[in-house]
Design an enzyme around this catalytic site. Structure first.
Site, PDB file in Angstrom:
ATOM      1  N   GLY A   1      -6.223  -0.248   3.064  1.00 18.07           N
ATOM      2  CA  GLY A   1      -7.518   0.288   3.469  1.00 18.07           C
ATOM      3  C   GLY A   1      -7.899   1.543   2.694  1.00 18.07           C
ATOM      4  O   GLY A   1      -7.065   2.437   2.500  1.00 18.07           O
TER       5      GLY A   1
ATOM      6  N   CYS B   1     -10.785  -0.282  13.323  1.00 22.44           N
ATOM      7  CA  CYS B   1     -10.730   1.181  13.344  1.00 22.44           C
ATOM      8  C   CYS B   1     -11.384   1.731  14.614  1.00 22.44           C
ATOM      9  O   CYS B   1     -12.406   1.208  15.064  1.00 22.44           O
ATOM     10  CB  CYS B   1     -11.466   1.752  12.135  1.00 22.44           C
TER      11      CYS B   1
ATOM     12  N   LYS C   1     -12.956  -8.200   8.877  1.00 17.34           N
ATOM     13  CA  LYS C   1     -11.606  -8.437   9.382  1.00 17.34           C
ATOM     14  C   LYS C   1     -11.576  -8.188  10.886  1.00 17.34           C
ATOM     15  O   LYS C   1     -11.817  -7.069  11.337  1.00 17.34           O
ATOM     16  CB  LYS C   1     -10.590  -7.550   8.673  1.00 17.34           C
TER      17      LYS C   1
ATOM     18  N   ASN D   1      -6.071  -9.384  12.678  1.00 18.77           N
ATOM     19  CA  ASN D   1      -5.391  -8.122  12.487  1.00 18.77           C
ATOM     20  C   ASN D   1      -4.256  -8.062  13.510  1.00 18.77           C
ATOM     21  O   ASN D   1      -4.016  -9.013  14.247  1.00 18.77           O
ATOM     22  CB  ASN D   1      -6.381  -6.960  12.659  1.00 18.77           C
TER      23      ASN D   1
ATOM     24  N   GLY E   1       3.956 -10.000  12.171  1.00 16.97           N
ATOM     25  CA  GLY E   1       5.124 -10.803  11.864  1.00 16.97           C
ATOM     26  C   GLY E   1       5.132 -12.134  12.590  1.00 16.97           C
ATOM     27  O   GLY E   1       4.159 -12.511  13.261  1.00 16.97           O
TER      28      GLY E   1
ATOM     29  N   GLY F   1       1.494 -10.898   5.132  1.00 18.54           N
ATOM     30  CA  GLY F   1       1.650  -9.483   5.423  1.00 18.54           C
ATOM     31  C   GLY F   1       3.076  -9.030   5.582  1.00 18.54           C
ATOM     32  O   GLY F   1       3.762  -8.692   4.618  1.00 18.54           O
TER      33      GLY F   1
ATOM     34  N   ALA G   1       2.317   1.961  13.363  1.00 17.20           N
ATOM     35  CA  ALA G   1       1.242   2.883  13.718  1.00 17.20           C
ATOM     36  C   ALA G   1       1.080   3.872  12.567  1.00 17.20           C
ATOM     37  O   ALA G   1       1.114   5.082  12.752  1.00 17.20           O
ATOM     38  CB  ALA G   1       1.548   3.608  15.025  1.00 17.20           C
TER      39      ALA G   1
END
Length: 300
Positions: A45, A128, A163, A190, A215, A263, A69
């Site tokens: 990002g 966000c 997203k 996400n 995951g 990811g 985080a």
């Protein structure tokens, strides 16, 4: 055998790309992965000013996944344009820039700064916190999703993929709102909000208390949401969430995804994406599939 896919007028040589935030801006993994092999590189990002992110500890392993985080730490748009983008443009792959912000104005500033740059697509992280509306994520209110999508589309020189956060009651409502706002594509999912507690220390495992679960643990949820969204909208979907193998990627494609993003698997196996691409090619060859379109959305 044709592995190429088209997303909003952009042709990718294959449907495999990294998920934002797990691959830096490409340079960090270039010693392991030939970036020319990927369908696209999706950057970490990028915000209008540098973000420090959250305090440590901010990553914790959990059963079949991890909680992070990190807080979207990044050096900001100036460094990205001066350092990261010239590096990426050396390679024969599409460049998708993920953008983030705390206000609508933040997003629009990054979009405008990127309008004259040689990139192929924007991916807008609407997970966000919206500081102007009490901290609720932009992507949790259909009205806000449609509004911010419209505002970004007014300024964007490139196709826009929104997203989506899975932390909502009905993912299809959010997807339809993004489509109504003019999104060219959707990226999902996400991370799912999660938590771990250290029972010996009697304290939270990450300083932020909660974090994003990713995951293999989230794959069944991600696959279900991608399947739902692919049947609710008429724009391409980039599917992600727990993809580790070619078989995982094929599940998302059969559910309707035009492309897939990898990811958390990159942390465990930096060669995951080339292996997935090779696995897709092997599956197509062994099953007489000439074009991925033949199996996209085949499960209804």
């Amino acid at each position: 055998m044709n592995t190429s896919v088209d997303i909003a007028g952009i042709t990718l040589k294959n449907p495999v790309m990294p998920a934002s935030g797990t691959f830096g801006s490409g340079q960090e993994y270039s010693g392991f992965v030939d970036l020319n092999r990927l369908g696209a590189v999706v950057t970490k990002g990028v915000s209008c000013v540098p973000w420090e992110g959250n305090p440590a500890p901010r990553i914790m392993e959990t059963a079949s996944g991890m909680i992070n985080a990190v807080g979207l730490q990044n050096p900001g748009i100036d460094v990205f344009i001066e350092r990261d983008l010239p590096f990426l443009r050396q390679f024969d792959t599409k460049v998708i820039v993920n953008i983030c912000g705390s206000t609508v104005a933040d997003y629009l500033e990054v979009v405008e700064r990127l309008s004259g740059q040689e990139i192929d697509m924007l991916e807008v992280n609407i997970s966000c916190p919206n500081v102007e509306h009490g901290g609720i994520a932009f992507g949790q209110e259909p009205g806000m999703v449609e509004y911010i999508t419209k505002e970004i589309k007014k300024k964007a020189a490139q196709p826009v993929s929104m997203k989506l956060t899975p932390n909502v009651t009905d993912i299809t409502e959010i997807a339809k709102a993004a489509e109504a706002g003019g999104a060219d594509a959707l990226s999902l999912i996400n991370t799912i909000t999660g938590m771990r507690i250290d029972v010996k220390k009697r304290a939270f495992c990450v300083a932020n208390k909660t974090g994003g679960l990713s995951g293999p643990a989230i794959k069944p949820v991600a696959l279900r949401m991608v399947w739902q969204v692919c049947r609710a909208v008429n724009i391409p979907v980039i599917g992600m969430g727990g993809i580790q193998t070619a078989e995982d990627a094929l599940e998302f494609i059969m559910a309707g995804a035009a492309a897939v993003a990898v990811g958390t698997a990159n942390f465990r196996n930096p060669y995951a994406m080339p292996e997935i691409i090779g696995g897709l090619e092997k599956y197509m060859e062994e099953n007489g599939i000439r074009d991925l379109k033949e199996i996209r959305g085949i499960v209804s």
